[in-house]
Design a protein around this motif. Sequence first.
Motif, short mmCIF file in Angstrom:
data_model
loop_
_atom_site.label_atom_id
_atom_site.label_comp_id
_atom_site.label_asym_id
_atom_site.label_seq_id
_atom_site.Cartn_x
_atom_site.Cartn_y
_atom_site.Cartn_z
N PHE A 174 84.65 7.68 -32.93
CA PHE A 174 84.68 6.51 -33.34
C PHE A 174 86.42 6.16 -33.20
O PHE A 174 86.94 5.73 -34.34
CB PHE A 174 84.61 6.41 -34.90
N CYS A 175 86.94 6.32 -31.98
CA CYS A 175 88.32 5.61 -31.69
C CYS A 175 88.21 4.31 -31.92
O CYS A 175 87.14 3.78 -31.85
CB CYS A 175 88.67 6.04 -30.38
N PHE A 177 88.88 1.67 -30.87
CA PHE A 177 88.71 0.76 -29.60
C PHE A 177 87.54 0.66 -29.16
O PHE A 177 87.18 -0.04 -28.11
CB PHE A 177 89.85 0.66 -28.62
N CYS A 178 86.78 1.70 -29.37
CA CYS A 178 85.64 2.06 -28.47
C CYS A 178 84.38 1.79 -28.90
O CYS A 178 83.72 2.15 -30.19
CB CYS A 178 85.92 3.72 -28.16
N VAL A 180 81.54 2.99 -27.33
CA VAL A 180 80.63 4.25 -27.09
C VAL A 180 79.80 4.75 -28.26
O VAL A 180 78.46 4.89 -28.19
CB VAL A 180 81.34 5.26 -26.51
N PRO A 181 80.41 4.98 -29.34
CA PRO A 181 79.68 5.38 -30.46
C PRO A 181 78.41 4.81 -30.83
O PRO A 181 77.43 5.03 -31.37
CB PRO A 181 80.61 5.83 -31.53
N GLN A 215 80.79 12.61 -22.95
CA GLN A 215 81.98 11.69 -23.52
C GLN A 215 83.14 12.81 -24.19
O GLN A 215 84.32 12.23 -23.97
CB GLN A 215 81.63 10.91 -24.63
N HIS A 250 89.00 15.73 -24.98
CA HIS A 250 89.89 14.98 -26.00
C HIS A 250 90.77 15.89 -26.36
O HIS A 250 90.54 17.02 -26.65
CB HIS A 250 88.77 14.75 -27.01
N ARG A 290 92.91 8.81 -32.76
CA ARG A 290 92.88 9.60 -32.19
C ARG A 290 92.95 11.01 -32.50
O ARG A 290 92.63 11.99 -31.87
CB ARG A 290 93.75 9.20 -31.02
FE1 SF4 Z 1 86.92 7.85 -28.38
FE2 SF4 Z 1 86.02 8.66 -25.93
FE3 SF4 Z 1 84.49 8.96 -28.09
FE4 SF4 Z 1 85.22 6.70 -26.91
S1 SF4 Z 1 83.88 8.12 -26.08
S2 SF4 Z 1 85.12 7.15 -29.22
S3 SF4 Z 1 87.19 7.20 -26.34
S4 SF4 Z 1 86.36 9.90 -27.73
#
Ligand code: SF4
Length: 452
Positions: A174-175, A177-178, A180-181, A215, A250, A290
């Motif tokens: 859960f960055c 900005f992201c 993906v989660p 990821q 990461h 991060r």
């Molecule tokens: Fe962070 Fe990468 Fe996961 Fe996106 S995919 S939340 S950038 S670690």
Amino acid sequence: MDQINNEKLSSDLGSGRGVYISTYGCQMNVNDTDRMYSLLEMANFSPVQTPEEASVIILNACSIREKPVHKVYSEVGTYRKLKERNPELRIGVGGCVGQQEKENLIKNQPMIDFVFGTDTIDSLPQIVADVYAKEKAKIVSTKVEHRSPYHVETLVRNPGVSTFVNIAKGCDNFCSFCVVPYTRGREKSRPLQHVLTDIRHLIKRGVKEVTLLGQNVNSYHSDCGADFADLLARVAKETDIERIRYTTSHPKDFNQKLVDIMYANQDKVCEYIHLPFQSGNSRILERMNRGYTREEYLEKIKMIKAAIPNVVLSTDIIVGFPGETEEEFADTVSLVKEVGFETIFAFKYSPRPFTKAAKFADQVDESVKGTRLNYLFDEHDKMAFELAKAYEGRILDVLVEKSEPTDSKVSGRSTQNKLVHFLGSESLIGKTVPVRITKAFPAVLRGELVQA
Ligand code: SF4
Ligand code: 5AD
């Protein structure tokens, strides 16, 4: 290993039907497209080169940075004439955009017949069968299986010499900005034995190099308690694969054990690490969620360089994250120089749905982001060309992947992940050969084969 059960599907379903998949996005998406083609081939569909030849068109779109929904709508719009001419044509949207937008896609663009998500790819043959079975049916299949073990075999149509093997999917970090989660769900690791079996199968099909894909590969944890470093060691020791790469790491989870295992298996594990730092400023890193500071990142780099002196590093960077000042951006530029990254992948911050940072009030102006990005690339270019020039005269081990018979050239990658071109014949494909670098260009090295 779970079998993908397409036997129930009529083998006639795909006969005489072509499938075309339009892909935009990251490596994970490219990998998913290969899987979609493989699954539909098992149901007798034939992959085709153009949308005009297809009975099923699928758009597999990544949503990590751009506004791909608009791209999807505009591409679907271009198929209007095809759909009028061919009532059998079915159009689907998958990948992260399917997962994110679900039924909205069909509401806003009625030409779309089906939507599927990142966790329902394996049901694609069934989804397509259902779409054909029910006249005018619209299907949305985006259920996400939380925490279910990730039991899928690697499906690659033409693996070539080098291919990707998924070891985990989803992300729990859960960055801020992201997306993906939200689009790929919680992190799930594949059982270690499945990964080993897949790699052994790929070797039989001629694969020499695998890139273990996730990821955040460093948080891999298998059913038998193995972590990513253990997995790497076992792939190196228990398979005949010649080369191993992995992505993405990461920094918060990158540890001494991993670098030690890389070093101990350096005959197989490439000395190249992609370690995204995103921002060189600790306040911004905290807002990004991060889990490390600038100083901690630099400590990790020190640890890596101490253990693997010839390591080559690349990174991902976001510029113009909400609230980023000129001074904070300058910290990003200085970190690039301090570490000496050979390659950077830098992006303007783009607000994504569901994410925390999209709601931050202090968004940075688009033009400021653009100026910062250009400046960063210019500064890096100056440094990167110098780093590339240092390869001139060196002999690199190149795994040959492709040939261009028209000019008798072949190309491949060195262990440092450098693209190298040199004169040679097609028979070199799949072989690792020593190449002396004669000239460095910004994106490619030219060399000559060192004769034994
Ligand atoms: Fe962070 Fe990468 Fe996961 Fe996106 S995919 S939340 S950038 S670690
Ligand atoms: N805006 C810009 N770049 C992003 N990335 C991920 N999300 C965003 C976003 N919202 C970048 C990060 C990540 C890479 C795959 O994409 O740098 O490492």
